[in-house]
Scaffold this motif. Structure first.
Motif, PDB file in Angstrom:
ATOM      1  N   SER A   1      -5.435   8.127   9.253  1.00 40.73           N
ATOM      2  CA  SER A   1      -6.648   8.488   8.528  1.00 40.73           C
ATOM      3  C   SER A   1      -6.525   8.132   7.051  1.00 40.73           C
ATOM      4  O   SER A   1      -7.456   7.602   6.434  1.00 40.73           O
ATOM      5  CB  SER A   1      -6.943   9.976   8.709  1.00 40.73           C
ATOM      6  N   VAL A   2      -5.357   8.434   6.481  1.00 36.70           N
ATOM      7  CA  VAL A   2      -5.121   8.113   5.065  1.00 36.70           C
ATOM      8  C   VAL A   2      -5.173   6.605   4.855  1.00 36.70           C
ATOM      9  O   VAL A   2      -5.780   6.108   3.905  1.00 36.70           O
ATOM     10  CB  VAL A   2      -3.764   8.685   4.606  1.00 36.70           C
ATOM     11  N   ALA A   3      -4.546   5.846   5.773  1.00 35.30           N
ATOM     12  CA  ALA A   3      -4.532   4.387   5.641  1.00 35.30           C
ATOM     13  C   ALA A   3      -5.943   3.808   5.714  1.00 35.30           C
ATOM     14  O   ALA A   3      -6.304   2.917   4.941  1.00 35.30           O
ATOM     15  CB  ALA A   3      -3.645   3.784   6.736  1.00 35.30           C
ATOM     16  N   ALA A   4      -6.772   4.329   6.625  1.00 33.60           N
ATOM     17  CA  ALA A   4      -8.142   3.819   6.756  1.00 33.60           C
ATOM     18  C   ALA A   4      -8.975   4.174   5.534  1.00 33.60           C
ATOM     19  O   ALA A   4      -9.744   3.349   5.022  1.00 33.60           O
ATOM     20  CB  ALA A   4      -8.772   4.391   8.024  1.00 33.60           C
ATOM     21  N   ARG A   5      -8.827   5.400   5.049  1.00 30.91           N
ATOM     22  CA  ARG A   5      -9.649   5.840   3.914  1.00 30.91           C
ATOM     23  C   ARG A   5      -9.284   5.111   2.630  1.00 30.91           C
ATOM     24  O   ARG A   5     -10.151   4.772   1.821  1.00 30.91           O
ATOM     25  CB  ARG A   5      -9.488   7.352   3.730  1.00 30.91           C
ATOM     26  N   LEU A   6      -7.986   4.852   2.446  1.00 31.68           N
ATOM     27  CA  LEU A   6      -7.535   4.197   1.201  1.00 31.68           C
ATOM     28  C   LEU A   6      -7.409   2.689   1.341  1.00 31.68           C
ATOM     29  O   LEU A   6      -6.981   2.006   0.405  1.00 31.68           O
ATOM     30  CB  LEU A   6      -6.188   4.796   0.761  1.00 31.68           C
ATOM     31  N   GLU A   7      -7.774   2.180   2.533  1.00 32.48           N
ATOM     32  CA  GLU A   7      -7.791   0.742   2.794  1.00 32.48           C
ATOM     33  C   GLU A   7      -6.421   0.108   2.576  1.00 32.48           C
ATOM     34  O   GLU A   7      -6.240  -0.867   1.834  1.00 32.48           O
ATOM     35  CB  GLU A   7      -8.841   0.045   1.912  1.00 32.48           C
ATOM     36  N   CYS A   8      -5.433   0.696   3.212  1.00 29.36           N
ATOM     37  CA  CYS A   8      -4.079   0.134   3.198  1.00 29.36           C
ATOM     38  C   CYS A   8      -3.508   0.280   4.596  1.00 29.36           C
ATOM     39  O   CYS A   8      -4.123   0.904   5.473  1.00 29.36           O
ATOM     40  CB  CYS A   8      -3.211   0.841   2.170  1.00 29.36           C
ATOM     41  N   ASP A   9      -2.359  -0.298   4.874  1.00 22.22           N
ATOM     42  CA  ASP A   9      -1.792  -0.165   6.213  1.00 22.22           C
ATOM     43  C   ASP A   9      -0.912   1.077   6.290  1.00 22.22           C
ATOM     44  O   ASP A   9      -0.519   1.662   5.285  1.00 22.22           O
ATOM     45  CB  ASP A   9      -1.019  -1.420   6.607  1.00 22.22           C
ATOM     46  N   GLU A  10      -0.613   1.483   7.525  1.00 23.36           N
ATOM     47  CA  GLU A  10       0.145   2.715   7.739  1.00 23.36           C
ATOM     48  C   GLU A  10       1.572   2.606   7.192  1.00 23.36           C
ATOM     49  O   GLU A  10       2.167   3.603   6.790  1.00 23.36           O
ATOM     50  CB  GLU A  10       0.172   3.056   9.236  1.00 23.36           C
ATOM     51  N   ALA A  11       2.124   1.389   7.162  1.00 22.45           N
ATOM     52  CA  ALA A  11       3.478   1.209   6.624  1.00 22.45           C
ATOM     53  C   ALA A  11       3.517   1.578   5.140  1.00 22.45           C
ATOM     54  O   ALA A  11       4.491   2.155   4.638  1.00 22.45           O
ATOM     55  CB  ALA A  11       3.945  -0.225   6.830  1.00 22.45           C
ATOM     56  N   THR A  12       2.423   1.261   4.433  1.00 12.99           N
ATOM     57  CA  THR A  12       2.359   1.608   3.013  1.00 12.99           C
ATOM     58  C   THR A  12       2.359   3.121   2.837  1.00 12.99           C
ATOM     59  O   THR A  12       3.012   3.663   1.925  1.00 12.99           O
ATOM     60  CB  THR A  12       1.099   0.990   2.380  1.00 12.99           C
ATOM     61  N   VAL A  13       1.616   3.803   3.697  1.00  6.14           N
ATOM     62  CA  VAL A  13       1.565   5.261   3.633  1.00  6.14           C
ATOM     63  C   VAL A  13       2.954   5.843   3.894  1.00  6.14           C
ATOM     64  O   VAL A  13       3.419   6.741   3.169  1.00  6.14           O
ATOM     65  CB  VAL A  13       0.551   5.811   4.664  1.00  6.14           C
ATOM     66  N   TRP A  14       3.616   5.323   4.930  1.00  3.44           N
ATOM     67  CA  TRP A  14       4.944   5.842   5.283  1.00  3.44           C
ATOM     68  C   TRP A  14       5.936   5.614   4.149  1.00  3.44           C
ATOM     69  O   TRP A  14       6.713   6.497   3.789  1.00  3.44           O
ATOM     70  CB  TRP A  14       5.419   5.148   6.556  1.00  3.44           C
ATOM     71  N   ARG A  15       5.913   4.392   3.546  1.00  2.00           N
ATOM     72  CA  ARG A  15       6.855   4.080   2.472  1.00  2.00           C
ATOM     73  C   ARG A  15       6.643   4.961   1.245  1.00  2.00           C
ATOM     74  O   ARG A  15       7.594   5.401   0.598  1.00  2.00           O
ATOM     75  CB  ARG A  15       6.741   2.600   2.086  1.00  2.00           C
ATOM     76  N   ALA A  16       5.380   5.250   0.928  1.00  2.00           N
ATOM     77  CA  ALA A  16       5.093   6.097  -0.234  1.00  2.00           C
ATOM     78  C   ALA A  16       5.670   7.498  -0.023  1.00  2.00           C
ATOM     79  O   ALA A  16       6.272   8.088  -0.941  1.00  2.00           O
ATOM     80  CB  ALA A  16       3.590   6.163  -0.481  1.00  2.00           C
ATOM     81  N   CYS A  17       5.500   8.027   1.174  1.00  2.41           N
ATOM     82  CA  CYS A  17       6.036   9.363   1.459  1.00  2.41           C
ATOM     83  C   CYS A  17       7.566   9.369   1.396  1.00  2.41           C
ATOM     84  O   CYS A  17       8.175  10.309   0.874  1.00  2.41           O
ATOM     85  CB  CYS A  17       5.570   9.831   2.845  1.00  2.41           C
ATOM     86  N   GLU A  18       8.184   8.311   1.939  1.00  2.00           N
ATOM     87  CA  GLU A  18       9.641   8.223   1.904  1.00  2.00           C
ATOM     88  C   GLU A  18      10.155   8.087   0.470  1.00  2.00           C
ATOM     89  O   GLU A  18      11.204   8.632   0.115  1.00  2.00           O
ATOM     90  CB  GLU A  18      10.116   7.045   2.755  1.00  2.00           C
ATOM     91  N   ARG A  19       9.445   7.363  -0.352  1.00  2.00           N
ATOM     92  CA  ARG A  19       9.827   7.243  -1.766  1.00  2.00           C
ATOM     93  C   ARG A  19       9.866   8.623  -2.422  1.00  2.00           C
ATOM     94  O   ARG A  19      10.797   8.950  -3.145  1.00  2.00           O
ATOM     95  CB  ARG A  19       8.827   6.354  -2.522  1.00  2.00           C
ATOM     96  N   TYR A  20       8.841   9.403  -2.175  1.00  2.00           N
ATOM     97  CA  TYR A  20       8.783  10.722  -2.805  1.00  2.00           C
ATOM     98  C   TYR A  20       9.861  11.634  -2.248  1.00  2.00           C
ATOM     99  O   TYR A  20      10.474  12.407  -2.985  1.00  2.00           O
ATOM    100  CB  TYR A  20       7.398  11.345  -2.609  1.00  2.00           C
TER     101      TYR A  20
END
Length: 379
Positions: A50-69
């Motif tokens: 849902s986050v990836a669709a709303r922010l127009e990015c792929d799910e890998a980007t979402v996962w990497r951002a969370c792992e960074r934090y």
């Protein structure tokens, strides 16, 4: 909407305001804004797809951002991962740069800290805590401070000169000698600076482990004392050559015989302008009588009070110590003296040259007019 629910992401209380600020930051790089929005959304329980669709990015980007934090907090989240490949530094606005420099100019106590000076790590943490920037690395702090030639981690000792008419008079006399040293030498008159290395400790250390590939030179902390030695150093200004002698005691009684020996060794000269500080042996009554009885051969000039840095012999002593005394070890005072005498000859052969001295009388007068408290009062 279906989607894999990621592992729970918990935002530290201290990071929440910074994340909200970054998520709505108009001046921040887009990747920092995007990552802040991702972390806030996932922490609120929104699914990854849902986050990836709303922010127009792929799910890998979402996962990497969370792992960074999770791994490195705000600093890791906002670090530019592309920097290692493209070389583009983190984008920081001019206002943020100015605020970081202003922070580095403050004493840490102004921020309620008890450290005595800033490190790049401390400044990075404080810049984030003050909400100057969502995240910044110590390396970026060092780069910003380097750009403005600011080094809050360094210090040097300073002795404030006593600015008065006598300072100006003495400084003019010394600087005139330096400015005319070469011309005077052609006329048979030398400009000579003299200074002491008082009570130098003769130390014997365990054998030094010399540097080898993969290991720097190592020296034992422990040592054996073999007393102290007083060294008297002469610098011939126009050539940069040095002469030296050893004093049994740093007083006028032992200073004068060395001056007389120097006189006899250079009696072909028409005279010597002798630059020296206001040490007790230099201004003693017996020293003054000796100069007065030299029929003008000795022309003493004194550096102003608290301004011995005008004596070029101090530059020579610093260089000589660096090359010949800094890492050495001696088993006796006699061995030390033998080493120093041999080193003096080598120094004259390898390193001696006239020191480049750019502070002229004109520059001194301009500086004096700017800093003299009496002239400031008149203005």
């Amino acid at each position: 909407m279906r989607g894999r629910r990621p592992a729970q992401l918990i935002i530290a209380t201290r990071d929440r305001d910074a994340l909200h600020s970054a998520a709505h930051g108009a001046s921040l790089p887009y990747f920092q804004v995007l990552r802040a929005k991702i972390v806030l959304a996932i922490a609120a329980g929104e699914r990854q797809c849902s986050v990836a669709a709303r922010l127009e990015c792929d799910e890998a980007t979402v996962w990497r951002a969370c792992e960074r934090y999770r791994r490195a907090g705000l600093e890791g989240l906002f670090a530019d991962g592309r920097q290692g490949n493209s070389g583009h530094p983190q984008q920081i606005s001019p206002v943020q740069r100015a605020q970081i420099v202003e922070l580095a100019c403050l004493e840490p106590v102004a921020k309620g800290l008890h450290i005595t000076h800033w490190s790049s790590e401390d400044l990075a943490r404080q810049a984030v805590a003050d909400q100057i920037i969502p995240a910044i690395s110590p390396a970026t702090i060092r780069r910003l401070l380097h750009d403005v030639d600011l080094q809050p981690h360094r210090t040097r000792y300073w002795k404030t000169a006593r600015l008065d008419a006598r300072f100006k008079e003495r400084a003019e006399q010394v600087l005139w000698c330096y400015g005319n040293a070469a011309r005077l030498a052609e006329q048979g008159v030398w400009v000579v600076c003299v200074d002491e290395i008082p009570t130098f400790q003769v130390l014997e250390r365990a054998p030094i482990r010399r540097a080898i590939p993969g290991s720097i030179e190592q020296q034992e902390f422990d040592y054996t004392r073999h007393g102290t030695v007083n060294v008297l150093v002469f610098l011939v200004v126009h050539s940069g050559l040095m002469e030296l002698a050893f004093l049994a005691s740093n007083d006028a009684e032992h200073y004068l015989p060395e001056l007389e020996l120097f006189h006899r060794q250079h009696e072909v000269l028409r005279g010597v302008f002798l630059i020296q500080d206001g040490g007790s042996s230099h201004i003693a009554g017996s020293t003054q009588r000796y100069f007065a009885g030299s029929q003008g051969w000795w022309k003493p000039r004194y550096t102003p009070a608290n301004a011995s840095w005008l004596n070029q012999a101090e530059i020579l002593i610093h260089a000589f110590k660096h090359y010949y005394l800094k890492r050495a070890s001696w088993k006796s005072r006699e061995e030390f003296k033998t080493h120093v005498l041999a080193s003096c000859t080598e120094y004259n052969h390898r390193y001696a040259h006239p020191f480049e001295w750019t502070w002229t009388n004109q520059k001194m007068r301009q500086w004096f007019a700017k800093h003299d408290p009496n002239s400031l009062q008149v203005l």
